[in-house]
Design a protein around this motif. Structure first.
Motif, mmCIF file in Angstrom:
data_model
loop_
_atom_site.group_PDB
_atom_site.id
_atom_site.type_symbol
_atom_site.label_atom_id
_atom_site.label_comp_id
_atom_site.label_asym_id
_atom_site.label_seq_id
_atom_site.Cartn_x
_atom_site.Cartn_y
_atom_site.Cartn_z
ATOM 1 N N VAL A 207 0.842 -1.200 0.000
ATOM 2 C CA VAL A 207 0.000 0.000 0.000
ATOM 3 C C VAL A 207 0.880 1.255 0.000
ATOM 4 O O VAL A 207 0.568 2.245 -0.663
ATOM 5 C CB VAL A 207 -0.958 -0.005 1.212
ATOM 6 C CG1 VAL A 207 -1.653 1.345 1.369
ATOM 7 C CG2 VAL A 207 -1.997 -1.102 1.043
ATOM 8 N N GLY A 211 0.818 4.320 -2.673
ATOM 9 C CA GLY A 211 0.698 5.719 -2.277
ATOM 10 C C GLY A 211 1.865 6.560 -2.734
ATOM 11 O O GLY A 211 1.708 7.731 -3.104
ATOM 12 N N VAL A 370 1.663 5.811 3.116
ATOM 13 C CA VAL A 370 0.372 5.165 3.385
ATOM 14 C C VAL A 370 -0.722 6.232 3.461
ATOM 15 O O VAL A 370 -1.834 6.043 2.962
ATOM 16 C CB VAL A 370 0.431 4.338 4.683
ATOM 17 C CG1 VAL A 370 -0.960 3.794 5.042
ATOM 18 C CG2 VAL A 370 1.425 3.184 4.531
ATOM 19 N N SER A 373 -1.821 7.112 0.077
ATOM 20 C CA SER A 373 -2.695 6.092 -0.493
ATOM 21 C C SER A 373 -4.117 6.223 0.041
ATOM 22 O O SER A 373 -5.093 6.009 -0.688
ATOM 23 C CB SER A 373 -2.139 4.688 -0.175
ATOM 24 O OG SER A 373 -2.942 3.694 -0.756
ATOM 25 N N LEU A 374 -4.261 6.589 1.325
ATOM 26 C CA LEU A 374 -5.591 6.765 1.914
ATOM 27 C C LEU A 374 -6.336 7.924 1.254
ATOM 28 O O LEU A 374 -7.567 7.895 1.126
ATOM 29 C CB LEU A 374 -5.469 7.002 3.420
ATOM 30 C CG LEU A 374 -4.924 5.836 4.250
ATOM 31 C CD1 LEU A 374 -4.787 6.245 5.709
ATOM 32 C CD2 LEU A 374 -5.830 4.612 4.128
ATOM 33 N N GLN A 375 -5.619 8.945 0.822
ATOM 34 C CA GLN A 375 -6.242 10.093 0.169
ATOM 35 C C GLN A 375 -6.534 9.825 -1.305
ATOM 36 O O GLN A 375 -7.422 10.444 -1.898
ATOM 37 C CB GLN A 375 -5.324 11.319 0.296
ATOM 38 C CG GLN A 375 -5.645 12.492 -0.611
ATOM 39 C CD GLN A 375 -7.036 13.065 -0.397
ATOM 40 O OE1 GLN A 375 -7.631 12.889 0.652
ATOM 41 N NE2 GLN A 375 -7.567 13.745 -1.414
ATOM 42 N N VAL A 413 -7.566 0.035 -4.876
ATOM 43 C CA VAL A 413 -6.931 0.967 -3.944
ATOM 44 C C VAL A 413 -7.713 1.038 -2.634
ATOM 45 O O VAL A 413 -7.143 0.979 -1.536
ATOM 46 C CB VAL A 413 -6.808 2.374 -4.573
ATOM 47 C CG1 VAL A 413 -6.310 3.382 -3.538
ATOM 48 C CG2 VAL A 413 -5.868 2.346 -5.766
ATOM 49 N N ASN A 417 -6.370 -0.167 1.057
ATOM 50 C CA ASN A 417 -6.376 0.758 2.189
ATOM 51 C C ASN A 417 -7.147 0.176 3.375
ATOM 52 O O ASN A 417 -6.745 0.300 4.534
ATOM 53 C CB ASN A 417 -6.996 2.095 1.783
ATOM 54 C CG ASN A 417 -6.116 2.893 0.846
ATOM 55 O OD1 ASN A 417 -4.932 2.625 0.728
ATOM 56 N ND2 ASN A 417 -6.692 3.865 0.189
ATOM 57 N N LEU A 421 -5.721 -0.508 7.157
ATOM 58 C CA LEU A 421 -6.338 0.136 8.318
ATOM 59 C C LEU A 421 -6.795 -0.910 9.340
ATOM 60 O O LEU A 421 -6.620 -0.731 10.549
ATOM 61 C CB LEU A 421 -7.521 0.996 7.879
ATOM 62 C CG LEU A 421 -7.164 2.310 7.175
ATOM 63 C CD1 LEU A 421 -8.418 3.007 6.681
ATOM 64 C CD2 LEU A 421 -6.401 3.239 8.117
#
Length: 424
Positions: A207, A211, A370, A373-375, A413, A417, A421
């Protein structure tokens, strides 16, 4: 002159004309590509190569293909509509959604800037012995230098980017020559396998690679810098899009070569020698000389890291301006904008050094990727939605198979994520 000879002459002339026109469009793709070589990529690729050998090389390949695909959609959106992604989000989203998306973008830029702060500070320490704490503070100065450069002619800025990208590329070419990797094993690592993703470390690194590669702010920036004049007709836009696409392909091929080289170097120099936990970039630098048997190896590493940090700062600066103007319509001073972003990024780096020591910066680098990648879904979902809109895109609207593939990337994606998490 025979008919065949005449055809050859005409083909040669057409080829030269095409190359001359392509040169006028070369630049935006390479400006975007520097974001794919920033210190965050170094941290994730080095950690992945040392921990898991070549087994995540296919993730680097897949992430670069996804990046090429999404950057193409971003360029197409800018060329066809004349608006960048941030502007369209403001025009076609509710006030609340627009505000949330803007805040997410700003946090992503701060995460990216954090990686550049850490990378530049580490590079200064490796090359000149400057304490990392002082190096972190000194990065405010390079933010001001970038401001001065961005106020110059864009072509000059692009030339600086070529120098910095070339420095990184040639440095890693030299490292690979010294490392002498097992190319058969490298080819095996390019074959997709879910086995390395079965561990929390493997999934976190995968991940992080995504990102670090498909950076959300690059999508907003690319859609802005490829736009042509408002008077451009449909044929002109189609021609522009064709040349912009070639520029992007060439630039991201180079970016992939650099990213793959990072992982291959780590796998060859560290993993194959039983060193499976490179905690920091300093560890990598310290071990390169005894493992590769050359004093040149750590020097190349430090120079490339400094060039990568400085070049990525350019895109973060330009992207920050694009995002604030697009989402909010604010014309903020470039100096104020850049200094505030850099100061926000410096805070976590300073706290990490003061309370946890310099060794904490390696973990912080990976976590920053990371966070990117979350965004990412919040950038690529509207991008796919807009480019699939017939009313907005006209003849350049995504084909059905293209939209399906794009939404599949979005889903992958989001799923990756979610797993990270849950594991964290």
């Amino acid at each position: 002159m025979t008919e065949l000879a005449l055809r050859l002459v005409n083909a040669h002339a057409a080829s030269r004309s095409w190359l001359r026109r392509l040169r006028t469009f070369i630049g935006p793709g390479f400006l975007i590509a520097v974001g794919y070589m920033d210190p965050g990529n170094w941290a994730t690729d080095m950690a992945a190569g040392s921990a898991l050998g070549y087994s995540l090389l296919w993730v680097v390949l897949a992430a670069n293909i996804a990046a090429l695909f999404m950057q193409y959609l971003s360029a197409k959106l800018g060329v066809v509509t004349g608006h960048d992604l941030a502007q369209l989000c403001r025009m076609r989203s509710s006030r609340a959604v627009n505000l949330i998306n803007w805040i997410g973008c700003e946090l992503a830029i701060c995460a990216c800037d954090l990686a550049e702060v850490i990378g530049s500070a580490i590079a200064l320490n490796l090359l000149f012995g400057l304490p990392v704490l002082y190096g972190v503070v000194l990065t405010v100065a390079d933010a001001l230098l970038v401001l001065w450069l961005t106020q110059r002619d864009m072509k000059r800025l692009e030339k600086l980017v070529y120098v910095l990208v070339g420095t990184v590329a040639f440095a890693f070419l030299g490292e690979l020559i010294l490392a002498r990797p097992d190319w058969l094993a490298v080819a095996g690592g390019a074959v997709p396998s879910l086995t390395p993703l079965g561990t929390s470390t493997g999934m976190l690194l995968a991940v992080g690679i995504v990102g670090a590669t498909v950076m959300p702010h690059n999508l907003y920036l690319h859609s802005s810098i490829v736009r042509g004049p408002k008077s451009e007709n449909a044929r002109g836009r189609a021609t522009r899009l064709g040349f912009v696409t070639w520029d992007l392909i060439l630039a991201l091929m180079l970016a992939f070569a650099v990213n793959a080289s990072m992982l291959i170097l780590a796998a060859s120099a560290f993993h194959e020698n039983g060193i499976t936990h490179i905690a920091t970039l300093e560890d990598a630098h310290r071990l390169l000389q005894p493992l590769l048997g050359s004093a040149l190896a750590p020097i190349l590493f430090g120079v490339a890291l400094l060039a990568a940090g400085q070049s990525a700062t350019l895109t973060a600066t330009l992207a920050g301006q694009t995002i604030m103007q697009g989402f909010l319509g604010w014309q903020v001073s470039a100096a104020l904008r850049r200094v505030l972003t850099r100061l926000i990024a410096i805070v976590p780096a300073l706290l990490a050094v003061l309370f946890f020591g310099e060794q904490a910066l390696g973990r912080l680098l990976i976590l920053s990727q990371v966070a990117l990648s979350l965004q990412l879904p919040f950038a690529i979902a509207p991008l796919v939605r807009f480019t699939s809109n017939k009313q907005l895109m006209g003849a350049q609207v995504n084909a059905t198979w293209l939209s399906v593939l794009a939404w599949l990337i979005v889903g992958c994606v989001v799923a990756g994520n979610a797993v990270v998490l849950w594991q964290m």
